[in-house]
Design an enzyme around this catalytic site. Structure first.
Site, PDB file in Angstrom:
ATOM      1  N   SER A 690       0.799  -1.219   0.000  1.00  9.82           N
ATOM      2  CA  SER A 690       0.000   0.000   0.000  1.00  9.82           C
ATOM      3  C   SER A 690       0.838   1.278   0.000  1.00  9.82           C
ATOM      4  O   SER A 690       0.307   2.367  -0.069  1.00  9.82           O
ATOM      5  CB  SER A 690      -0.962   0.012   1.187  1.00  9.82           C
ATOM      6  OG  SER A 690      -0.270   0.233   2.373  1.00  9.82           O
ATOM      7  N   LYS A 733      -6.265   4.403   8.601  1.00 12.86           N
ATOM      8  CA  LYS A 733      -5.320   5.271   7.912  1.00 12.86           C
ATOM      9  C   LYS A 733      -5.834   6.710   7.886  1.00 12.86           C
ATOM     10  O   LYS A 733      -5.075   7.661   8.115  1.00 12.86           O
ATOM     11  CB  LYS A 733      -5.092   4.760   6.488  1.00 12.86           C
ATOM     12  CG  LYS A 733      -4.237   3.491   6.463  1.00 12.86           C
ATOM     13  CD  LYS A 733      -4.080   2.965   5.062  1.00 12.86           C
ATOM     14  CE  LYS A 733      -3.112   1.792   5.039  1.00 12.86           C
ATOM     15  NZ  LYS A 733      -3.019   1.199   3.706  1.00 12.86           N
TER      16      LYS A 733
END
Ligand SMILES: Nc1ncnc2c1ncn2[C@@H]1O[C@H](COP(=O)(O)OP(=O)(O)OP(=O)(O)O)[C@@H](O)[C@H]1O
Ligand SMILES: [Mg+2]
Length: 851
Positions: A690, A733
């Site tokens: 990611s 996140k």
């Protein structure tokens, strides 16, 4: 049969006379005077002789033949010369022509010759009389023989024990000697020799020799036997003693303790109300136990086993609280927020109300530490009215910990699943499998495969514990697994669980949890009341922002407890007034603030981009740094990056090289430069795809010298063609980006659906760029686009708009670069002109490039 040489003994004739008598030849038998013996007579001549004697009313001569197998006797030489004179006491003619007679010996005789041999033998015989001496020698010999007879009998001679007494009572020395001839140990030859020995002293000596030898043999035999026996005796002895002990205890009216225990166990089994097959199994074990000596260690093993069988809640279940409203009240009473999870639990309960026999789901709470996974599990149990047990899987390497050891192992016990079920005391508890992501695997077996059996609804109604050996039904148990991270959970396990994410709390949520739950809880723990302490709202905000940095609330709770302790002390020391904890007090109690928020770069940076990651403690921001330097290698990667992360760095670089011209990067840049990519903090291992777009952005920035906006954070996987693929852990996140002070978050377009989880208060403050391609990422992240680059407009979600509503025209702005074929609008001197008027992302004047 070898005949013995005739012994030359002085025959003392009885008056020196001879007479004629019918004679029967004996085979293998020697008859002595005073002996009464049955005779089976078959030979014609012998029968005739007997009949003749009976007819005459006189005695008969019985003489042993030298060869036992000789049928017809025709000459005196075929017989021994000395025989016995006998009286016929009884005679019976049998059907088959044979005769049975009982004869009694009366004296010795010597055969001189035959006067006829047919139809029976008529012999001339002379009666012999014992030479009976008197004197000490005979007396001594007699005593000695009598003593020997006693010893002979005592050592186990094959004669009746009365023989010794009878021998003592005999006064006649000849008779005493003859009596020994009864012994079956004596051979025919030895008997004949004794019969022929008319001299009594000689005869006694013969007997004495014979007895001495026999005694010796018997003693030897006894010794050998006793040696063998003593071996056997050791085990026998114990058994016999134990049996005797039992008998004694019975006599004394004391119960056998083992028997008492067996009875008690039996009673327990009968009353436990276990399923029939289990009951039969238990009774079988108890039966086995009763057959084992009580000192055997096996007894303890069986006792423990039966105790386990009895102690398990085979048929014990608590009844569920089916009052949904009440359950909801309890869930809310214990935890703030977590609406989705609470709903899921109430749904399950609702179905339970309607359908009795539903399979329990296996829930998995996944999230960072301190977000309330464990305490939520407890609360679920409380809301449902079930028992709660918890088993930590952290560091379990051994399959046997879960499934138990076989009973053949010393000290074997059931595994922890069964142990916990026993602790719960019901077969439908809420069973928390804490830390499934920390389960280990090594040579002792794979515990996760054992867990599979526990969690698989297809198998867990017959869960096999190695120790129990009988299956236990786990299907009514409500399993809740917890984990900090999803990735380390073995896929097969993950597959069977319904994953419920608890990604962490926003600041606002933390403040609420603090005020509503943690402060009241800690107040109570510390014996404080609202009259003695108050924490102001500002202090609460500061506490969350500057004193803790976490996804959950564990540290927050600890700091609150810390404050409570300090206040409690002032109360004890005599302070009467209420302590109001404001910002000043906070610093006084806890020291200066520990964390600074807004960890984004203070200014725009070239060659550095902010990425978003999920760690065990929740989401976090990391800066990806790239510098280019002279060198031949492609790139150097540092910061403990895993393989997946290295590969995505390579993919990012390849995309940049293949798009070098549109990115405005000169070819020779790649040939003479080496990129160094570093992801701090260097000490913590990182992996996953990611960070792909972040690395690509930082690389482009390093090559082109265009700075990256300081308030942008990003996440997304990159493909070789510059596509942006979705990632996991979005909520964590975004929470982290928000905490760090990011204004813009770039995320994969495909993650749009996950945005529903983001609390409104955060969406209000952050602009979200949903990117499909790397071009769109660069468009949002860089201060300006590299000269030739074009990007399709990315979808942008404005901060103040709640998600899920129809997109009102004009609110979702699109970057409106003209299509590639249209002339670009140059804003900056070296950038092509672009129409920026409708661009949502404010393009600012780039700061001068640093370094
Ligand atoms: N939403 C909430 N409402 C009220 N209290 C909460 C909430 N979330 C967490 N807590 C409290 O925070 C503390 C820590 O929670 P808990 O021990 O359940 O964390 P956890 O998720 O199991 O962490 P770990 O992964 O470290 O085991 C508990 O005292 C719990 O009551
Ligand atoms: Mg926990």
């Amino acid at each position: 049969m070898a005949s013995k040489p005739e012994k030359k003994t002085p025959a003392v004739p009885k008056g020196g006379t001879t007479r004629e008598l019918p004679l029967v030849a004996l085979r293998e038998t020697v008859i002595f005077p005073e002996m009464i013996v049955p005779l089976q007579v078959g030979r014609e001549k012998s029968v005739a002789a007997l009949n003749a004697a009976v007819a005459s009313g006189g005695p008969i001569a019985l003489v042993t033949q030298r060869q036992a197998d000789q049928e017809d006797i025709t000459s005196p030489s075929e017989l021994y010369t000395v025989g016995t004179l006998a009286k016929i006491a009884q005679i019976v003619q049998l059907q088959d022509g044979t005769v049975r007679a009982i004869v009694q010996g009366q004296g010795r005789l010597r055969v001189h010759g035959f006067t006829q041999t047919s139809p029976y033998i008529q012999a001339t015989i002379e009666e012999l009389v014992d030479a009976t001496p008197s004197g000490v020698e005979v007396q001594a010999l007699m005593r000695s023989v009598q003593g020997q007879i006693e010893q002979y009998v005592a050592n186990g001679a094959p004669v009746p024990p009365e023989a010794a007494v009878a021998a003592r009572n005999i006064t006649e020395p000849g008779l005493l000697a003859d009596m020994v001839a009864y012994s079956p140990d004596m051979s025919t030859e030895q008997r004949q020799e004794m019969l022929e020995t008319v001299d009594v002293i000689e005869r006694l000596k013969l007997v004495s020799n014979f007895l001495a030898r026999q005694i010796e043999i018997l003693e030897l035999k006894g010794r050998i036997q006793s040696e063998v026996k003593s071996e056997m005796d050791k085990t026998q002895r114990e058994y016999i003693l134990r049996e005797q002990l039992k008998a004694i205890q019975r006599e004394l009216g004391e119960d056998d303790p083992q028997q008492a225990e067996i009875n008690e166990l039996r009673e327990k089994v009968e009353q436990a109300g276990m399923p029939e097959d289990i009951r039969v199994r238990a009774i079988k074990e108890i039966d086995r136990m009763s057959r084992i000596p009580s000192a055997s260690p096996e007894v303890g093993v069986i006792r423990t086993y039966v105790d386990w069988l009895v102690g398990l809640p085979w048929n014990v279940a608590t009844s569920d609280n089916l009052d949904i409203k009440e359950a909801a009240r309890i869930l809310n009473e214990d935890h703030y927020g977590l609406e989705k999870i609470k709903e899921r639990i109430l749904e399950y309960l609702a179905v339970r109300v309607l359908a009795d026999k539903i399979r329990s789901p296996i829930l998995a709470f996944v999230g960072p530490p301190g977000v309330g996974k464990t305490s939520l599990g407890k609360s679920v149990a409380r809301a449902m009215g079930r028992k709660f047990v918890r088993m930590s899987l952290g560091g379990i390497h051994d399959e046997a910990e879960i499934r138990g050891h076989r009973r053949t192992y010393i000290g074997a016990l059931p595994g922890r699943v069964i142990q916990n079920i026993k602790t719960a005391g019901s077969n439908n508890p809420v069973f928390m499998l804490d830390e499934v992501d920390k389960i280990g695997m090594d040579f002792r077996g794979d515990p996760s495969s054992a867990l599979l059996e526990v969690l698989d609804p297809e198998q867990n109604n017959t869960f096999q514990d190695n120790y129990l050996e009988v299956p236990f039904d786990l299907s009514k148990v409500l399993f809740i697994a917890t984990a900090n991270l999803l990735d380390p959970i073995p896929p097969a396990l993950r597959d069977r669980m319904e994953i419920v994410q608890l990604p962490g709390y926003t600041q606002q949520e933390k403040i609420e949890i603090g005020k509503r739950f943690l402060i009241p809880k800690q107040m109570e723990n510390h014996g404080l009341t609202p009259r003695t302490i108050e924490i102001t709202d500002e202090a609460m905000v500061e506490l969350v922002q500057a004193y803790t940095k976490e996804a959950g609330v564990r540290n927050l709770e600890r700091e609150i407890a810390n404050i409570m302790r300090k206040v409690a002390r002032t109360v004890v020391e005599g302070r009467k007034r209420k302590t109001v904890v404001d910002l000043k007090k906070l610093e006084l109690f806890l020291g200066p603030p520990r964390w600074e928020y807004g960890e984004l770069e203070a200014t725009d940076q070239t060659g550095s981009a902010t990425g978003l990651v999920v760690t065990e403690v929740g989401g976090d921001v990391v800066a990806v740094e790239v510098t280019k330097m002279e060198g031949k290698e492609d790139f150097i990667l540092t910061g403990q990056l895993g393989d997946v992360m290295r590969e995505s760095a390579r993919a990012a670089l390849s995309w940049i090289r293949s798009n070098a011209s549109s990115l405005g990067i000169a070819r020779e840049q790649f040939e003479k430069n080496t990129l160094h990519i570093h992801v701090p903090a260097g000490g913590i291992p990182k992996d996953g795809p990611s960070a792909g777009v972040t690395m690509a952005t930082a690389m482009v920035s390093a090559f082109t010298g265009i700075p990256v906006r300081k308030d942008v954070a990003m996440t997304g996987e990159i493909t070789l063609r510059g596509r942006v693929l979705p990632i996991g852990g979005l909520k964590s996140k975004i929470l982290a980006a928000h905490l760090a002070g990011a204004k813009i978050v770039i995320l994969p377009r495909k993650n749009e659906k996950d945005l529903r989880d983001i609390p409104d208060e955060i969406r209000k403050q952050i602009k979200l760029v949903l990117a499909d391609s790397m071009e769109q990422v660069l468009e949002a992240a860089l201060r300006r686009m590299p000269a030739p680059l074009r990007a399709e407009p990315a979808k942008i979600v404005e901060g103040d708009r709640p998600l899920g509503e129809p997109e009102p025209e004009g609110r979702v702005r699109r970057s409106s670069f003209p299509p590639t074929d249209q002339p670009p609008v140059a804003v900056q001197g070296e950038t092509p002109k672009r129409n920026r008027s409708s661009l949502r992302i404010r393009i600012e004047k780039p700061e001068p490039q640093r370094g």
